[in-house]
Scaffold this active site. Structure first.
Site, short mmCIF file in Angstrom:
data_model
loop_
_atom_site.label_atom_id
_atom_site.label_comp_id
_atom_site.label_asym_id
_atom_site.label_seq_id
_atom_site.Cartn_x
_atom_site.Cartn_y
_atom_site.Cartn_z
N SER A 24 0.88 -1.14 0.00
CA SER A 24 0.00 0.00 0.00
C SER A 24 0.93 1.21 0.00
CB SER A 24 -0.89 0.00 1.25
OG SER A 24 -1.54 -1.26 1.39
N ASP B 162 -3.97 -3.48 2.31
CA ASP B 162 -3.57 -4.64 3.11
C ASP B 162 -2.14 -4.47 3.58
OD1 ASP B 162 -5.48 -6.82 3.93
OD2 ASP B 162 -6.17 -6.50 1.90
N ASP B 163 -1.14 -5.20 3.05
CA ASP B 163 0.25 -5.00 3.51
C ASP B 163 0.61 -3.52 3.51
OD1 ASP B 163 -0.18 -7.44 2.17
OD2 ASP B 163 1.64 -7.30 0.98
N SER B 164 1.41 -3.12 4.41
CA SER B 164 1.99 -1.76 4.46
C SER B 164 0.93 -0.66 4.40
CB SER B 164 3.00 -1.55 3.31
OG SER B 164 4.12 -2.35 3.52
N TRP B 165 -0.21 -0.94 5.00
CA TRP B 165 -1.29 0.06 4.98
C TRP B 165 -1.25 0.98 6.19
CZ3 TRP B 165 -5.39 0.87 8.34
CH2 TRP B 165 -5.43 0.00 9.43
#
Lengths: 743, 743
Positions: free
Chosen positions: B214, B315-318
């Site tokens: 993200s 999702d990831d790195s949000w």
């Protein structure tokens, strides 16, 4: 089995049943005959040459005098049912929900001085300007905040003594008069009680022992008015019923401290023994002991002056008496009598500093038992009942000396039950045999000193061998189960207060045991926030001591600090109360490798899970688990050892697990004597030479087979009949070659 | 079913599979082709006339640059494993138990400024004079107290990005290089990211949408070194990974407040989203939003300057992105994409203020699923998987508009699965039909306004339609289950912060809902100690509002105050945590009398018991009980109504019970549209005249029969095929005479 001794037995006599009374006294070896609630002794019995016990409960004996002094009854604080304000004036009906047969509002002494009105939403006590007495037993609160909840802490007088109330309601006694309990803090009451006792002693020359039932204050018991909530509160060791304006003022004067209504009410929790006591409540208890002791001693003196002995029955109205206050011996009582259902109650009695320890066994000689099931009535089997209680209590009798046993109730009821008469003869004889072994034996030296187990709670020694009330009232308390297991085991058990350990260090024991739910007086609650306590026990174990933690041992409030269990770093386990939900749980194996705690007789089936239990380190040996969480673990810590057990429930196999855990934690895995079958007890009565007698008990009503080990070596195989008792000579046993195999 | 629209569908393309890519794009009505992790798009696909999405995760894209700047990686605080002192010096190995592949001790910037050594037995932070860095990643504590437990809060740098770590370890990638996440707080990193993005845009002219995966900070995920504890901590919404000396100093400068290591470490709890946030942590989050927004907006600007659109994958790195911070629109993103397993995730996406809402459906086009079970592999049944996810998510799609759906992974895998290709065509078409209904309909007026439900937590709107992570990670959270039930129901759901209600009053809703375990951010924890909050909600219900409390609603710390549930006087139930064990429980009947909440479609079998639940008043209607304690109650309070439900677990029947409870509490028992079979959903899309279309969904993969009620009147009986969708015209339905009987 020959009857080798007589005496040590108290039989309930019954006027009109003189022949039966004297025949059974002979058959059971009774040396004493007593009256009971509802029975009288005739002149023939009184003159039979037996000792005579007479039961007295002074505060409720003289109903006529009580009725003539209607404002001198006992009092207590209540908290009104909470009311949510919907306007800026709130009217609170003080007795809403309470029994108006038991309680009347006491509004003639100390309303402004002692009552409190709380805004329970903010926790504030309202100033007196914000409330006033209203009409018909109400309080009106002014300037209330709509949406806030208000309560009143107020004084009531009790107009019906609780035991009388219970018997009356249970037996549907209709218009039979209500007994009332007078308040001995009123000087005229104290004076009357002593004068009445003096006169009673004069009028009852045949009585050899006055059996006080017990002294002045009943345990707390609040009755309700709502059919869906007929009882509100009951606690066997609470001092709620010792309160009244005289006492409150005297406390302030003697101690310089103020105790408030809220110190007793505690937002509706009252002074439950299951919660840790506040400092001021402990001071109140000590203040009450002083008063009860002062007047109680005068009563004992009256009895002694008449050449009689004074025994005290430790049940109804025992509050303030406190056999373990450290001052009990000052009463000068000659004996203590305790009703027992279980082994721990026998240990409690035996541990009191008093010349004679007597047990009143069950069943009571009534048609039905406490739960309404038939006893001496069609469908009843009183001899089996008796033996079931007996094998339970007998496990404790071989560990600590009890001087006398007895029964209570209507003797006439046993007449048709020949097998019951036989069974009583048998147990009376067994008791005398066991007592004789205690009297003739002596521990032979240090090498056989039992492991010293220190049970640590917020109460300490004051609640030696007890929690609050009977086992059947405390089935959900791990400590109750633990005490019942310990009652039948060969440990030197002592009881210690956590605050004392914090200030004075760990007492001279081998293993500390802490068992209970978080926040309870048994686990300890806030006491565990004291770093001195945690440090003392951590060092004790590190230096080689043992620790057994059960259920939520050393638990502090959730969500604060490093650990939920203050001793988690010692135990190797901790509890997640939800605030560590995203932290992973350490995986573990349930080691199949033999561990001394998990021998063939021990198992953890009786140990229920505790939510959120987690293993902290890889050196934690998980002995058993339930639903993926450990329920039994064993962990080295420094030179010492720690065991964790989850929700502990007593049975023979769990008791063996506990016994093994205590021995392992103490570094004393091999007991001097052991039965491989945990349904069988072994107790050694060594004489000064190390010889002596070993008693083997079948603790069940089924036949049992077992192997007896001496210091780990098999020395006998035995078959015991139901409830059987076998005596063996130590000298013969240890000489005998070990039989092959194990059972 | 005719395919009446195309578009709104994102297909994962694959170089070398151009014919398949274009054939399925046609068949599924795809207007966009995307790349995925591990796939590339060829020139033929890029030039096919479809929109093109390209996925980028800026912080881990340029590994060579990262390796050339080894001290610019991201950092965080860790707490060392606790050590019990056994002497007056203690050496603590900082990384003991942590993955040394993930973490290295960051000892070159800010050791004295930011590290903390705690005596966890006393809670004290030791002065710097009491400790020092030792050799080989240790800290040595001086003048330690034997028996006390010590920890170090210290900074680490992370040398392996967590998603890379997961894929690498899971797929056993051996010596494939580890990706690293650079820290954009370093100005040279931010500069490099923007320059890299600029160049990438230049080099990829065919891309129409940059799909950020993200932005900069991953959720917290700590790996372990111990085989029995391979992962230590994971939280999808924690800001632990946003910490570093630059940020810590900037925070102090910008806010005038100091945030300490312990504010993140929290005695090893870290900043779990399941715990109520501290004030300073909330300030840190806002401070981080500012930074992420500032740099994120610059990234979006680069993309826009190249004539492309910028979407973000949530999702990831949000972390720091926060779609519900109130500032999300300032990024200028053109779309938000969310991977979904469940209905609540679709509602979350739909609720974000962004032009385009896209879902990435499951299954992912991989041989196996997240749990390792076969999908596109022998033994897999991907079309059934797809439909099972679809019927779950579709219930939410009829309640809130989603603009696009799509898939991800290796398209080549679907080639042998004809039935899967059919199923995708079907759901793509169903999605377009539902979307068209949303676009053409309008709520017709106040009379059909849905009941407004305000979910109240310590987080409020920031955690709209979420807790932390996916449903399967939160099976034990009642609120997660509640959100999944609500996702498919016709309520106007909003999310509110308890602190805001305390200061500003109850928002404009019909029913408040509070659900969760005591102490959690979902129940609310300490927020409930604020009398303003309790008063506001008490008055709200008293004046006619509704309240639904679930599990341990409004719970305060045990052992203090009048109530465990601060709203107990409203709910009519409270919880005994053990400190009221000797207080009797009010008896109750489970009324067989019909209650609107307990219709034939509702049942409480999915509601588990909560320990210690007790009924406070006789006006509490107990709807269901378990083990003698209520699990569902309904209670009048003033002009309003309150419902209590215990541990809530989502299924169709429990969801119906919740729906009925919310309607009853709101005083709006009869819904406009209802299916008597709770496995069937009904959604009305009314036009401006009140006419329009009713969509009926079979939410299962089995056939279902149901009766449709309109304002309580039966208007249709229907048989639906597995996963069936039926559209009906409102005008015809309400004209139709009611069929006889009910189903």
């Amino acid at each position: 089995m020959n009857q080798t001794y007589t005496g040590g037995f108290t039989l309930p006599g019954e006027a009109g049943k003189e022949a039966l009374t004297l025949r059974l006294a002979e058959r059971w070896g009774a040396d004493v005959i007593r009256d009971s609630d509802g029975t009288k002794l005739s002149d023939e019995i009184l003159g039979s040459g037996h000792g005579i016990y007479s039961t007295l409960c002074l505060v409720r004996e003289d109903l006529e005098w009580a009725k003539a002094h209607p404002q001198l009854m006992q009092q207590n604080f209540l908290m009104s049912a909470p009311v949510v304000a919907d306007a800026d004036a709130v009217t609170i009906d003080l007795l809403a929900g309470f029994s108006r047969d038991q309680f009347v509002v006491q509004d003639w002494d100390g309303v402004e001085e002692f009552w409190q009105v709380h805004d329970r939403t903010t926790g504030e006590v309202l100033p007196i300007t914000r409330w006033a007495l209203g009409s018909e037993g109400t309080v009106v609160v002014r300037d209330a905040v709509p949406g806030h909840t208000y309560t009143v802490n107020f004084l009531v007088m009790r107009t019906w003594e609780e035991i009388s109330m219970y018997n009356h309601v249970t037996n549907d006694w209709g218009d039979r008069e209500h007994l009332m309990a007078v308040e001995p803090r009123h000087p005229e009451v104290a004076e009357h009680l002593l004068a009445w006792l003096e006169q009673w002693c004069t009028e009852n020359p045949a009585t050899t022992v006055v059996r006080f039932t017990s002294l002045f204050y009943n345990f707390a018991w609040f009755w309700g008015s709502d059919g869906n909530l007929p009882h509100l509160y009951a606690d066997w060791a609470s001092y709620d019923f010792t309160v009244n304006p005289i006492a409150l003022r005297a406390f302030r004067e003697q101690t310089g401290r103020t105790i408030t209504a809220e110190d007793f009410v505690n937002a509706g929790r009252y002074t439950s023994t299951h919660n840790p006591p506040s400092d001021v409540y402990r001071a109140w208890m000590e203040f009450t002991w002083e008063f009860v002791l002062d007047l109680g001693r005068k009563c004992v003196d009256v009895v002694h002056r008449h050449g009689k002995k004074a025994y005290v029955f430790y049940d109804d109205s025992w509050v303030g008496l406190e056999p373990f206050s450290g001052r009990f011996a000052e009463y000068g009582f000659d004996g203590l009598i305790k009703a027992v259902f279980n082994g721990f109650e026998a240990r409690l009695n035996a541990a009191v500093d008093v010349p004679i320890h007597e047990l009143r066994l069950h069943p009571y000689l009534f048609p039905v038992d406490l739960e309404g099931k038939p006893t001496f009535a069609p469908g009843g089997d009183p001899s089996t009942d008796l033996l079931r209680y007996w094998v339970t209590v007998r496990q404790a009798l071989v560990r600590a000396r009890i001087d006398r046993i007895g029964l209570g109730g209507y003797l006439s009821l046993v007449e048709p039950f020949e097998d019951f008469q036989d069974a009583v003869a048998r147990i009376a004889d067994e008791h005398r045999r066991i007592r004789a072994l205690h009297l003739s034996s002596a521990r032979s030296g240090d090498e056989t000193r039992p492991v010293r187990v220190g049970v640590v709670t917020a109460w300490g020694a004051l609640r030696t061998w007890s929690t609050s009330g009977h086992f059947h009232e405390n089935r959900s308390l791990s400590l109750m189960h633990v005490l019942e297991s310990l009652a039948g085991q060969d440990f030197d058990v002592s009881f210690h207060r956590l605050d004392d350990i914090a200030s004075e260090g760990v007492p001279a024991v081998d293993v500390l045991l802490n068992a209970g739910l978080a926040g309870s007086s048994w686990s300890g609650g806030d006491a565990w926030s004291d770093p001195r306590l945690v440090t003392a026990i951590t060092r004790f174990v590190h230096d080689g001591g043992g620790l057994v933690g059960i259920e939520e041992p050393s638990a502090v409030a959730p969500g604060a600090g490093l650990r939920r269990f203050a001793l988690a770093d010692v135990l190797g386990v901790d509890q997640d109360t939800g605030d560590r939900r995203v932290l992973d749980r350490r995986r573990f194996d349930i080691s199949s490798e033999a561990h001394p705690i998990m021998d063939r007789a021990a198992n953890a089936a009786g140990i229920g899970p505790v939510p959120g239990l987690m293993v902290l380190r890889d050196d934690v040996h998980v002995l058993a688990a339930s639903d993926g969480a450990p329920v039994a673990t064993a962990t080295p810590f420094g030179k010492g050892r720690a065991v964790y057990l989850a929700a502990y429930r007593h049975d023979a196999h769990t008791a063996r697990l506990l016994e093994n855990a205590l021995r392992w934690a103490a570094g004393a895995e091999t007991p001097q004597w052991l039965s491989t079958n945990p349904a069988v007890s072994v107790a050694a009565f060594a004489d000064a030479d190390g010889d002596g007698t070993v008693v083997v008990l079948n603790d069940t009503l089924e036949p049992q087979h077992t192997l007896i080990l001496s210091n780990g070596r098999a020395v006998a195989t035995l078959d015991l009949p139901p409830a059987g008792l076998i005596e063996l000579e130590v000298a013969e046993l240890v000489a005998e070659p070990a039989p092959p195999g194990t059972c």
